[in-house]
Design a protein around this motif. Structure first.
Motif, PDB file in Angstrom:
ATOM      1  N   VAL A   8       0.842  -1.181   0.000  1.00  0.00           N
ATOM      2  CA  VAL A   8       0.000   0.000   0.000  1.00  0.00           C
ATOM      3  C   VAL A   8       0.886   1.241   0.000  1.00  0.00           C
ATOM      4  N   LEU A   9       0.636   2.128  -0.948  1.00  0.00           N
ATOM      5  CA  LEU A   9       1.334   3.410  -1.022  1.00  0.00           C
ATOM      6  C   LEU A   9       0.392   4.483  -0.500  1.00  0.00           C
ATOM      7  N   VAL A  10       0.821   5.182   0.536  1.00  0.00           N
ATOM      8  CA  VAL A  10       0.035   6.270   1.113  1.00  0.00           C
ATOM      9  C   VAL A  10       0.765   7.573   0.815  1.00  0.00           C
ATOM     10  N   THR A  11       0.188   8.394  -0.054  1.00  0.00           N
ATOM     11  CA  THR A  11       0.796   9.697  -0.302  1.00  0.00           C
ATOM     12  C   THR A  11       0.392  10.624   0.834  1.00  0.00           C
ATOM     13  N   GLY A  12       1.351  11.390   1.303  1.00  0.00           N
ATOM     14  CA  GLY A  12       1.085  12.245   2.454  1.00  0.00           C
ATOM     15  C   GLY A  12       0.950  11.447   3.735  1.00  0.00           C
ATOM     16  N   SER A  35       5.069   5.112   2.796  1.00  0.00           N
ATOM     17  CA  SER A  35       4.595   6.471   3.014  1.00  0.00           C
ATOM     18  C   SER A  35       5.452   7.402   2.159  1.00  0.00           C
ATOM     19  N   PHE A  36       4.794   8.167   1.294  1.00  0.00           N
ATOM     20  CA  PHE A  36       5.495   9.090   0.396  1.00  0.00           C
ATOM     21  C   PHE A  36       5.069  10.502   0.761  1.00  0.00           C
ATOM     22  N   SER A  37       6.009  11.283   1.288  1.00  0.00           N
ATOM     23  CA  SER A  37       5.696  12.618   1.794  1.00  0.00           C
ATOM     24  C   SER A  37       6.762  13.616   1.372  1.00  0.00           C
ATOM     25  N   ASP A  63       7.709  14.458  -3.908  1.00  0.00           N
ATOM     26  CA  ASP A  63       6.505  15.209  -4.249  1.00  0.00           C
ATOM     27  C   ASP A  63       5.852  14.542  -5.458  1.00  0.00           C
ATOM     28  N   VAL A  64       4.602  14.098  -5.315  1.00  0.00           N
ATOM     29  CA  VAL A  64       3.929  13.384  -6.405  1.00  0.00           C
ATOM     30  C   VAL A  64       3.678  14.273  -7.620  1.00  0.00           C
ATOM     31  N   SER A  65       3.804  15.571  -7.471  1.00  0.00           N
ATOM     32  CA  SER A  65       3.607  16.461  -8.623  1.00  0.00           C
ATOM     33  C   SER A  65       4.881  16.618  -9.450  1.00  0.00           C
ATOM     34  N   LYS A  71       9.434   8.867 -10.447  1.00  0.00           N
ATOM     35  CA  LYS A  71      10.317   7.847 -11.016  1.00  0.00           C
ATOM     36  C   LYS A  71      11.154   7.197  -9.918  1.00  0.00           C
ATOM     37  N   LYS A  72      11.693   8.025  -9.012  1.00  0.00           N
ATOM     38  CA  LYS A  72      12.484   7.495  -7.893  1.00  0.00           C
ATOM     39  C   LYS A  72      11.626   6.611  -6.998  1.00  0.00           C
ATOM     40  N   LEU A  73      10.392   7.021  -6.767  1.00  0.00           N
ATOM     41  CA  LEU A  73       9.459   6.227  -5.968  1.00  0.00           C
ATOM     42  C   LEU A  73       9.259   4.857  -6.597  1.00  0.00           C
TER      43      LEU A  73
END
Length: 83
Positions: A8-12, A35-37, A63-65, A71-73
Motif C-alpha cells: 500500500v502506497l500512502v501519499t502524504g 509512506s510518500f511525503s 513530491d507526487v507532482s 520515477k524514484k518512488l
C-alpha cells in the motif's frame, strides 16, 4: 510472509489523514506500507509518533507532482518488492 501481503502506497502518509491511514494499516498488520511525503520534518515526526512501528513503514521523501520524484518512488518500490 511478504508474498501474501498487499503493498500500500500512502501519499502524504507522514501527517494528517495520510498518517491516520498508515496507523490503521499498521493495526491491521497485513500490509507492506510505503509512506510518500514531501517534508523531512513530517517524516521525522511520524517516525517518532509511531515508535517501534516506524520500522514497519518504508518512508520515502518526494513530491507526487514532480515526475523525477515519482520515477524514484517507482524505482524504490521495484527494488524493495520486485513488483
Amino acid at each position: 510472509m511478504l508474498e501474501n501481503k498487499k503493498i500500500v502506497l500512502v501519499t502524504g502518509g507522514a501527517s494528517g489523514i495520510g498518517f491516520g491511514t498508515v496507523q490503521y494499516l499498521l493495526e491491521e498488520g497485513k500490509y507492506e506500507i510505503i509512506s510518500f511525503s514531501r517534508g523531512d520534518n513530517n517524516i521525522a515526526l511520524a517516525k517518532e509518533k509511531l515508535g517501534e512501528n516506524a520500522s514497519k513503514v518504508l518512508f520515502l521523501q518526494g513530491d507526487v507532482s514532480k515526475e523525477d520524484d515519482c520515477k524514484k518512488l517507482y524505482e524504490e518500490i521495484d527494488k524493495k518488492y520486485g513488483r
